[in-house]
Design a protein around this motif. Structure first.
Motif, PDB file in Angstrom:
ATOM      1  N   ARG A 197       0.902  -1.240   0.024  1.00 24.54           N
ATOM      2  CA  ARG A 197      -0.214  -0.082  -0.001  1.00 24.54           C
ATOM      3  C   ARG A 197       1.042   1.210   0.017  1.00 24.54           C
ATOM      4  NH1 ARG A 197      -4.652  -1.960   4.417  1.00 24.54           N
ATOM      5  NH2 ARG A 197      -5.872  -2.745   2.757  1.00 24.54           N
ATOM      6  N   SER A 198       2.072   1.076   0.649  1.00 23.14           N
ATOM      7  CA  SER A 198       2.946   2.222   0.492  1.00 23.14           C
ATOM      8  C   SER A 198       3.538   2.584  -0.870  1.00 23.14           C
ATOM      9  CB  SER A 198       4.038   2.247   1.565  1.00 23.14           C
ATOM     10  OG  SER A 198       4.926   1.091   1.246  1.00 23.14           O
ATOM     11  N   TYR A 247      -3.692   4.530  -5.456  1.00 27.64           N
ATOM     12  CA  TYR A 247      -5.026   4.023  -5.995  1.00 27.64           C
ATOM     13  C   TYR A 247      -5.925   5.099  -6.153  1.00 27.64           C
ATOM     14  CZ  TYR A 247      -9.447   1.379  -5.502  1.00 27.64           C
ATOM     15  OH  TYR A 247     -10.725   0.724  -5.788  1.00 27.64           O
ATOM     16  N   PHE A 280      -4.747  13.235   3.104  1.00 27.38           N
ATOM     17  CA  PHE A 280      -4.585  11.758   2.698  1.00 27.38           C
ATOM     18  C   PHE A 280      -2.987  11.665   2.417  1.00 27.38           C
ATOM     19  CE2 PHE A 280      -8.954  12.059   1.751  1.00 27.38           C
ATOM     20  CZ  PHE A 280      -9.531  10.888   2.862  1.00 27.38           C
ATOM     21  N   SER A 338      -0.908  13.128   4.104  1.00 25.87           N
ATOM     22  CA  SER A 338      -0.067  12.919   5.341  1.00 25.87           C
ATOM     23  C   SER A 338      -0.337  11.530   5.929  1.00 25.87           C
ATOM     24  CB  SER A 338      -0.513  13.985   6.321  1.00 25.87           C
ATOM     25  OG  SER A 338      -2.107  13.543   6.771  1.00 25.87           O
ATOM     26  N   LEU A 339      -1.600  10.821   5.528  1.00 24.64           N
ATOM     27  CA  LEU A 339      -1.749   9.579   6.055  1.00 24.64           C
ATOM     28  C   LEU A 339      -0.692   8.804   5.332  1.00 24.64           C
ATOM     29  CD1 LEU A 339      -5.630   8.912   6.110  1.00 24.64           C
ATOM     30  CD2 LEU A 339      -3.891   9.750   8.030  1.00 24.64           C
ATOM     31  N   ALA A 340      -0.227   9.054   4.249  1.00 26.92           N
ATOM     32  CA  ALA A 340       0.723   8.126   3.696  1.00 26.92           C
ATOM     33  C   ALA A 340       1.890   8.457   3.899  1.00 26.92           C
ATOM     34  CB  ALA A 340       0.446   8.110   2.007  1.00 26.92           C
ATOM     35  N   GLY A 341       2.003   9.458   4.982  1.00 30.11           N
ATOM     36  CA  GLY A 341       3.262   9.883   5.261  1.00 30.11           C
ATOM     37  C   GLY A 341       4.055  10.945   4.379  1.00 30.11           C
ATOM     38  N   LEU A 389      -4.550  13.700  -6.307  1.00 31.67           N
ATOM     39  CA  LEU A 389      -3.871  13.013  -5.239  1.00 31.67           C
ATOM     40  C   LEU A 389      -2.994  11.658  -5.357  1.00 31.67           C
ATOM     41  CD1 LEU A 389      -3.807  12.293  -1.948  1.00 31.67           C
ATOM     42  CD2 LEU A 389      -6.047  11.046  -2.493  1.00 31.67           C
ATOM     43  N   ARG A 443       1.163  11.173  -4.700  1.00 35.28           N
ATOM     44  CA  ARG A 443       1.645  10.071  -4.043  1.00 35.28           C
ATOM     45  C   ARG A 443       2.958   9.679  -4.440  1.00 35.28           C
ATOM     46  NH1 ARG A 443      -1.230   6.329  -1.463  1.00 35.28           N
ATOM     47  NH2 ARG A 443       0.903   5.134  -1.183  1.00 35.28           N
ATOM     48  N   ASN A 465       2.273   9.134  13.270  1.00 38.03           N
ATOM     49  CA  ASN A 465       2.033  10.215  12.493  1.00 38.03           C
ATOM     50  C   ASN A 465       0.763  10.222  12.042  1.00 38.03           C
ATOM     51  OD1 ASN A 465       2.619  12.973  11.721  1.00 38.03           O
ATOM     52  ND2 ASN A 465       2.537  11.967   9.507  1.00 38.03           N
ATOM     53  N   ALA A 466       0.319   9.212  11.525  1.00 38.25           N
ATOM     54  CA  ALA A 466      -0.989   8.890  10.952  1.00 38.25           C
ATOM     55  C   ALA A 466      -1.904   9.011  11.953  1.00 38.25           C
ATOM     56  CB  ALA A 466      -0.967   7.632  10.056  1.00 38.25           C
ATOM     57  N   GLN A 519      -2.781  12.621  12.757  1.00 34.53           N
ATOM     58  CA  GLN A 519      -3.520  13.177  11.710  1.00 34.53           C
ATOM     59  C   GLN A 519      -5.004  12.564  11.721  1.00 34.53           C
ATOM     60  OE1 GLN A 519      -2.296  15.543   9.672  1.00 34.53           O
ATOM     61  NE2 GLN A 519      -0.265  15.315  10.379  1.00 34.53           N
ATOM     62  N   THR A 562      -5.909   2.500   1.922  1.00 27.78           N
ATOM     63  CA  THR A 562      -4.849   2.223   0.438  1.00 27.78           C
ATOM     64  C   THR A 562      -3.989   3.404   0.669  1.00 27.78           C
ATOM     65  OG1 THR A 562      -6.594   3.852  -0.572  1.00 27.78           O
ATOM     66  CG2 THR A 562      -6.773   1.452  -0.913  1.00 27.78           C
ATOM     67  N   GLN A 563      -3.955   4.453   1.722  1.00 30.48           N
ATOM     68  CA  GLN A 563      -2.855   5.170   1.698  1.00 30.48           C
ATOM     69  C   GLN A 563      -1.521   4.618   2.675  1.00 30.48           C
ATOM     70  OE1 GLN A 563      -3.032   8.118   0.110  1.00 30.48           O
ATOM     71  NE2 GLN A 563      -4.967   7.310  -0.706  1.00 30.48           N
ATOM     72  N   GLY A 564      -1.923   3.371   2.790  1.00 31.82           N
ATOM     73  CA  GLY A 564      -0.852   2.561   3.771  1.00 31.82           C
ATOM     74  C   GLY A 564      -1.131   2.752   5.037  1.00 31.82           C
ATOM     75  N   VAL A 565      -2.127   3.230   5.625  1.00 29.78           N
ATOM     76  CA  VAL A 565      -2.655   3.389   6.940  1.00 29.78           C
ATOM     77  C   VAL A 565      -2.945   1.954   7.754  1.00 29.78           C
ATOM     78  CG1 VAL A 565      -3.867   4.655   8.691  1.00 29.78           C
ATOM     79  CG2 VAL A 565      -3.108   5.836   6.646  1.00 29.78           C
TER      80      VAL A 565
END
Ligand SMILES: Nc1ncnc2c1ncn2[C@@H]1O[C@H](COP(=O)(O)OP(=O)(O)OP(=O)(O)O)[C@@H](O)[C@H]1O
Ligand SMILES: [Mg+2]
Lengths: 240, 475
Positions: free
Chosen positions: A77-78, A82, A102, A104-107, A148, A152, B2-3, B6, B164-167
């Motif tokens: 996923r990282s 998608y 979003f 930030s959620l993916a870092g 978005l 990524r 961090n996630a 957020q 799907t953002q990897g969280v």
């Protein structure tokens, strides 16, 4: 093709006791644009979701960059961006806020200029950037979601009907964008029922019907895949 | 990590933008704050009033002129116990039992001036004690704020986008949990400040810290319950409905069921029934005002023999005083015996009810809160016992004066016009000061151990439930 970035091997998926994906085999190499073409209910979205771990294979394997979805889904996923079939972002946030959140959620911490650049690339009108997404049209939301996915900066893009809802000019721009991305080394796996669009950008097209690949088309001598040929096969497959 | 942060921040931003949640939290904070302030003023005022009342009644007692000592036995006086500093947050049983007792001869009065009976106007608000708000209302607020925290994302499909953002699922759940707990903590803030104030005004720091930690755990528990339901429900509506049902069961029904179960397991006779039983026993003792009551014949015979005289008039002490002392002693024994039985029943009932803390965290925190605040039943009983000991001592000193300072002959002729059957007012100086000391902090902490275990048990259970629900959380 050089190395296999995305691979399905004897992949089967059962949903509610039905074989939705039936023994799929394909590989996608680095920098390649692969399009899975098929009618409604053919299993396109399900195939994409399998690579995201949102649907589990009942047998066979799906892997991304050599990692199996069963074992390393979080790593996958990282590495994957998608674009879902129907764009689902937050109505209470603006386009830019949605992207920031979003990411930030993916870092990923993207600066405002980069986000604006991406929004310009997907030609989302400037005056919408700071409006709540609840005021967006379908196409505007689609553009935001594409931006978005681009931001990524993932090596692999999984796109579910990326051009649905876009106007012709935006579709052209999008197709160009995809070609540029592929040339710079991104691997793109898209599913669509837009024959024209697929032929424009894809290096290879797989024709999907009832969860099976029933045809493969490939660029020859760097020319676009012949739309007539694909269209004929597509229509035939559907009548069958 | 961090996630997680957020996701928590975004939840707060969502609340801000949609207004509903922020309104609910705002109301919660204002309500607790107001209730803390009103209750503090109320408790203070009541304490000052009672203290004043006690002083007045004491000085009135001392100001009494020369009198027959037995008149003073009936004159009586008040004792009261200062409210524990935390009772402004948790009035506990004090609200029903009262904190002052009128001490007089031949009777054990129950504590009076319960807040519930006194309340009127502004003070009626005080029945919404901060503790009640925290125990019953805050869970409801947390439900309103958080019931959709996961289901909303599921319905909108954004949960998938997040994943799907990897969280990781765990990060999503933790972020939402922290956001929810944060809302609860905002409401806890006025209570925490009041607790700090309580330690400034003399409450043990161990107690106030434990008290606040208890409520913190309670908020964690409800945060977890809300998150759990929101995680396993697939729709917002079902999540809301399930949570409201849970709230009714845990906050309203089980606490009620706990006390009615306790009352049916340990039946206690009604007040009237108990009073008749006491009267029945007392009648056998004879009337202490009537020295010639046959019930005192044995006493008389023993006394005459001891002093080797034939007539009570020749005794070196006033026989009427002896009878008064003797009968007070007998009577007190009977009264104490009944009082002990009643208190024992009350304690057994309370203990049964407290076990329901394993079924509802509201019961656990309620018990824990009262134990820590020193407004529990046992503390009230201790007050009753100490007050009774004081009453007995006070009455018997008057009877002692009766025996030794008033001549028997004068006493029996007290109704004749030419006889003055009185003793000097200097004899009234017998009131010993009463001060009811709260139990030390460690002792209270120790008594609350079982109930803090109940709270911990709930923390673990709810966290496990979340863990289970997250495993089958649909994607
Ligand atoms: N959760 C589900 N449970 C049961 N069956 C499902 C589920 N999701 C999809 N299906 C079935 O799987 C088949 C393929 O669905 P999928 O969404 O992959 O089609 P698609 O090719 O993406 O179609 P479209 O072009 O309409 O997007 C359909 O027949 C659908 O009914
Ligand atoms: Mg689809």
């Amino acid at each position: 093709m050089p190395d296999q970035v995305v691979a399905a091997s004897s992949l089967c998926v059962k949903l509610a006791q039905n074989d939705v994906i039936d023994n799929l085999n394909f590989t996608i190499g680095r920098g390649e644009v692969f399009a899975l073409l098929g009618g409604n209910g053919a299993g396109k979205s399900t195939t994409l979701k399998t690579f995201l771990g949102a649907v589990s294979p009942s047998s066979g394997t799906a892997s991304v960059m050599g990692l199996s979805v069963d074992a390393d889904i979080n790593t996958i996923r990282s590495k994957v961006a998608y674009l879902p079939e129907s764009v689902m972002l937050y109505g209470h946030l603006t386009g830019i806020e949605n992207i920031e959140y979003f990411l930030s959620l993916a870092g990923i911490k993207q600066a405002q200029p980069e986000i604006e650049e991406a929004l310009t690339k997907v030609s989302l009108q400037t005056d919408a950037w700071h409006k709540n997404l609840s005021h967006y049209s379908k196409g505007m939301r689609q553009k935001t979601a594409i931006a978005l996915a681009l931001l990524r900066e993932a090596p692999v893009l999984l796109l579910d009907e990326p051009t649905s809802g876009l106007d012709p000019r935006a579709i052209d721009e999008f197709n160009q964008l995809i070609t540029t991305l592929a040339n710079s080394g991104s691997t793109i796996f898209m599913v669509t029922h837009d024959v024209y669009g697929a032929c424009q950008v894809a290096h290879r097209i797989g024709l999907l019907d009832k969860g099976k690949i029933v045809g493969m088309f490939e660029r020859k001598n760097n020319a676009h895949i012949d739309i007539e040929e694909v269209h004929a096969a597509f229509s035939q497959g559907k009548i069958k | 990590m961090n996630a997680t942060k957020q996701i928590m921040l975004d939840e707060w931003r969502y609340w801000q933008r949609t207004k509903l949640a922020t309104t609910v939290i705002f109301i919660g904070v204002v309500l607790t704050l107001a209730s803390v302030v009103v209750n503090t003023i109320e408790v203070r005022q009541a304490a000052d009033e009672r203290k004043h009342f006690q002083q007045v009644s004491e000085s009135r007692f001392l100001e009494q002129p020369d009198r027959h000592p037995h008149r003073m036995v009936h004159y009586g006086h008040y004792v009261f116990r200062a409210p524990s500093p935390l009772s402004m947050i948790e009035p506990g049983v004090d609200a029903y039992t009262g904190t002052s007792i009128f001490l007089e001869g031949h009777r054990q009065n129950s504590a009076t001036f319960a807040d519930q009976r006194q309340s009127s106007g502004l003070t009626r608000f005080s029945s919404l004690s901060p503790a009640f708000l925290m125990q019953v209302l805050v869970p409801l607020l947390m439900i309103l704020v958080g019931y959709a925290c996961i289901t909303r994302e599921k319905e909108a499909g954004t949960l998938n986008i997040m994943l799907t953002q990897g969280v990781k699922k765990r990060e999503v759940l933790t972020g939402k949990f922290l956001a929810l707990v944060g809302s609860g903590l905002l409401v806890l803030l006025p209570l925490a400040l009041a607790s700090i104030w309580a330690s400034v005004t003399g409450e043990s720091i161990i107690v106030t810290t434990g008290f606040v930690v208890g409520y913190f755990l309670y908020i964690l528990i409800w945060g977890a319950i809300v998150l759990w339901v929101s995680t396993f429900s697939s729709r917002k509506n079902t999540s809301f409905a399930s949570l409201i049902c849970l709230w009714i069961a845990l906050c309203i029904l089980i606490p009620r069921i706990s006390s009615s179960t306790a009352a049916s397991i340990v039946p206690s006779p009604g007040k009237l029934e108990a009073d008749f039983a006491v009267l029945e026993e007392l009648r056998k003792l004879g009337d202490g005002h009537n020295a010639s009551d046959p019930a005192f014949n044995q006493l008389k015979a023993n006394l005459l023999a001891k002093h080797n005289v034939n007539d009570i008039a020749d005794l070196p002490v006033n026989f009427r005083g002896v009878v008064a002392e003797y009968s007070e002693e007998k009577l007190t024994k009977v009264l104490n015996q009944f009082a002990e039985i009643r208190m024992q029943e009350e304690v057994s009932q309370a203990e049964i009810a407290r076990h329901f803390g394993w079924l509802s965290p509201t019961v656990s925190i309620r018990t824990f809160s009262m134990m820590m605040a020193g407004t529990n039943l046992e503390t009230h009983h201790r007050f009753l016992r100490e007050a009774e000991a004081l009453r007995y001592e006070f009455i018997q000193s008057l009877n002692h004066v009766h025996q030794h300072k008033l001549d028997y002959h004068t006493d029996i002729n007290r109704y004749r016009d030419d006889v003055v059957a009185r003793v000097d007012a200097g004899n009234w100086n017998i009131l010993s000061s009463f001060s009811f000391e709260p139990q030390p902090g460690m002792a209270r902490l120790h008594q609350s151990l079982l109930y803090s275990l109940q709270l911990l048990f709930w923390c673990i259970v709810t966290l496990l439930l979340i863990k289970r629900a997250s495993r089958r959380m649909e994607q």
